[in-house]
Design a protein around this motif. Structure first.
Motif, PDB file in Angstrom:
ATOM      1  N   ASP A  17     -13.916  31.129  13.755  1.00  0.00           N
ATOM      2  CA  ASP A  17     -14.133  32.406  14.133  1.00  0.00           C
ATOM      3  C   ASP A  17     -15.550  32.882  13.605  1.00  0.00           C
ATOM      4  N   ILE A  18     -15.944  32.381  12.331  1.00  0.00           N
ATOM      5  CA  ILE A  18     -16.975  32.919  11.702  1.00  0.00           C
ATOM      6  C   ILE A  18     -18.275  32.099  12.086  1.00  0.00           C
ATOM      7  N   PRO A  19     -19.324  32.580  12.806  1.00  0.00           N
ATOM      8  CA  PRO A  19     -20.390  31.574  13.077  1.00  0.00           C
ATOM      9  C   PRO A  19     -21.190  31.173  11.725  1.00  0.00           C
ATOM     10  N   VAL A  20     -21.622  30.082  11.584  1.00  0.00           N
ATOM     11  CA  VAL A  20     -22.703  29.637  10.653  1.00  0.00           C
ATOM     12  C   VAL A  20     -23.795  30.729  10.861  1.00  0.00           C
ATOM     13  N   GLY A  21     -24.215  30.979   9.771  1.00  0.00           N
ATOM     14  CA  GLY A  21     -25.557  32.002   9.868  1.00  0.00           C
ATOM     15  C   GLY A  21     -25.070  33.394  10.380  1.00  0.00           C
ATOM     16  N   GLY A  22     -24.117  33.700  10.483  1.00  0.00           N
ATOM     17  CA  GLY A  22     -23.711  34.919  11.079  1.00  0.00           C
ATOM     18  C   GLY A  22     -22.497  35.344  10.363  1.00  0.00           C
ATOM     19  N   GLY A  23     -21.753  36.180  10.947  1.00  0.00           N
ATOM     20  CA  GLY A  23     -20.261  36.782  10.431  1.00  0.00           C
ATOM     21  C   GLY A  23     -19.705  37.633  11.392  1.00  0.00           C
ATOM     22  N   LYS A  24     -18.585  38.240  10.976  1.00  0.00           N
ATOM     23  CA  LYS A  24     -17.805  39.186  11.722  1.00  0.00           C
ATOM     24  C   LYS A  24     -17.498  40.410  10.804  1.00  0.00           C
ATOM     25  N   ILE A  25     -17.161  41.465  11.501  1.00  0.00           N
ATOM     26  CA  ILE A  25     -16.741  42.630  10.939  1.00  0.00           C
ATOM     27  C   ILE A  25     -15.247  42.947  11.212  1.00  0.00           C
ATOM     28  N   PHE A  26     -14.449  43.216  10.193  1.00  0.00           N
ATOM     29  CA  PHE A  26     -13.216  43.567  10.216  1.00  0.00           C
ATOM     30  C   PHE A  26     -12.958  45.152   9.885  1.00  0.00           C
ATOM     31  N   PRO A  27     -13.155  46.002  10.851  1.00  0.00           N
ATOM     32  CA  PRO A  27     -13.478  47.407  10.609  1.00  0.00           C
ATOM     33  C   PRO A  27     -11.929  47.993  10.035  1.00  0.00           C
ATOM     34  N   ASN A  28     -11.099  47.526  10.524  1.00  0.00           N
ATOM     35  CA  ASN A  28      -9.623  48.008   9.962  1.00  0.00           C
ATOM     36  C   ASN A  28      -9.304  47.708   8.594  1.00  0.00           C
ATOM     37  N   GLN A  29      -9.894  46.455   7.897  1.00  0.00           N
ATOM     38  CA  GLN A  29      -9.831  46.395   6.750  1.00  0.00           C
ATOM     39  C   GLN A  29     -11.045  46.546   5.797  1.00  0.00           C
ATOM     40  N   LYS A  30     -12.103  47.105   6.708  1.00  0.00           N
ATOM     41  CA  LYS A  30     -13.289  47.322   6.159  1.00  0.00           C
ATOM     42  C   LYS A  30     -14.027  46.369   5.212  1.00  0.00           C
ATOM     43  N   VAL A  31     -13.967  45.144   5.982  1.00  0.00           N
ATOM     44  CA  VAL A  31     -14.433  43.918   5.283  1.00  0.00           C
ATOM     45  C   VAL A  31     -15.379  43.228   6.132  1.00  0.00           C
ATOM     46  N   VAL A  32     -16.392  42.611   5.760  1.00  0.00           N
ATOM     47  CA  VAL A  32     -17.162  41.795   6.665  1.00  0.00           C
ATOM     48  C   VAL A  32     -17.239  40.462   5.921  1.00  0.00           C
ATOM     49  N   VAL A  33     -17.022  39.315   6.787  1.00  0.00           N
ATOM     50  CA  VAL A  33     -17.172  38.122   6.495  1.00  0.00           C
ATOM     51  C   VAL A  33     -18.260  37.064   6.956  1.00  0.00           C
ATOM     52  N   THR A  34     -19.120  36.494   6.073  1.00  0.00           N
ATOM     53  CA  THR A  34     -20.229  35.940   6.487  1.00  0.00           C
ATOM     54  C   THR A  34     -20.108  34.160   6.367  1.00  0.00           C
ATOM     55  N   GLN A  35     -20.883  33.487   7.036  1.00  0.00           N
ATOM     56  CA  GLN A  35     -20.801  31.883   6.641  1.00  0.00           C
ATOM     57  C   GLN A  35     -22.249  31.603   6.554  1.00  0.00           C
ATOM     58  N   PRO A  36     -22.955  31.859   5.407  1.00  0.00           N
ATOM     59  CA  PRO A  36     -24.444  31.747   5.333  1.00  0.00           C
ATOM     60  C   PRO A  36     -24.816  30.132   5.439  1.00  0.00           C
ATOM     61  N   ALA A  37     -23.774  29.273   5.063  1.00  0.00           N
ATOM     62  CA  ALA A  37     -24.069  27.982   5.218  1.00  0.00           C
ATOM     63  C   ALA A  37     -22.883  27.295   5.787  1.00  0.00           C
ATOM     64  N   GLU A  38     -22.879  26.149   6.314  1.00  0.00           N
ATOM     65  CA  GLU A  38     -21.645  25.553   6.876  1.00  0.00           C
ATOM     66  C   GLU A  38     -20.473  25.420   5.630  1.00  0.00           C
ATOM     67  N   GLY A  39     -19.320  25.989   5.882  1.00  0.00           N
ATOM     68  CA  GLY A  39     -18.369  25.756   5.010  1.00  0.00           C
ATOM     69  C   GLY A  39     -18.486  26.712   3.709  1.00  0.00           C
TER      70      GLY A  39
END
Length: 151
Positions: free
Chosen positions: A65-87
């Motif tokens: 669900d988290i694209p390489v070079g991108g990320g997703k925001i989880f507003p309910n948890q107030k967290v953003v997860v990124t994947q700057p490099a593969e894995g």
């Protein structure tokens, strides 16, 4: 009598009052913990079937669900997860350090807050563009199989 002192005073009071109300609305939109100003739809910002409640040990998303070079925001948890490099998965507080808005998007290698234009590095949470005064606080996530787990 048109243009009398009473008419001018009343106009000033009305204009001044309207300006104060407008300024108050802008400040309220940028208040701590406010989602106002965020143009992203929480369902577009990373809510997934694994979007559970945000306590430690809860799966936030699948790694896919988290694209390489991108990320997703989880507003309910107030967290953003990124994947700057593969894995390589990183997580940060999604609360902008300027006025407390929830960040709105992850675009390429940048976490963006639409409230006042602050930009953060998706790699380390550092400020790339102000007015944010400090980086986004790191959060601990681990990968368990194909799930990204908070805490």
């Amino acid at each position: 009598m048109a243009g009398s002192i009473t008419d001018q005073t009343t106009r000033r009071a009305v204009i001044g009052g309207a300006a104060a109300v407008g300024a108050g609305a802008v400040l309220a939109a940028c208040g701590a913990g406010s989602d106002s100003g965020s143009t992203s739809d929480p369902t577009d910002a990373g809510s997934t079937g694994g979007d559970t409640g945000g306590s430690a040990g809860d799966a936030l998303a699948k790694t896919s669900d988290i694209p390489v070079g991108g990320g997703k925001i989880f507003p309910n948890q107030k967290v953003v997860v990124t994947q700057p490099a593969e894995g390589e998965f990183k997580a940060f507080s999604a609360v902008c350090t300027h006025q407390g808005c929830i960040v709105a998007a992850v675009v390429k290698d940048t976490i963006e807050c639409n409230c006042h234009g602050s930009r953060y590095s998706a790699e380390d949470g550092s400020v790339k563009k102000g007015p944010a005064p400090a980086p986004l606080a790191p959060k601990k996530v681990t990968v368990e199989g194909t799930e990204i787990v908070l805490g």
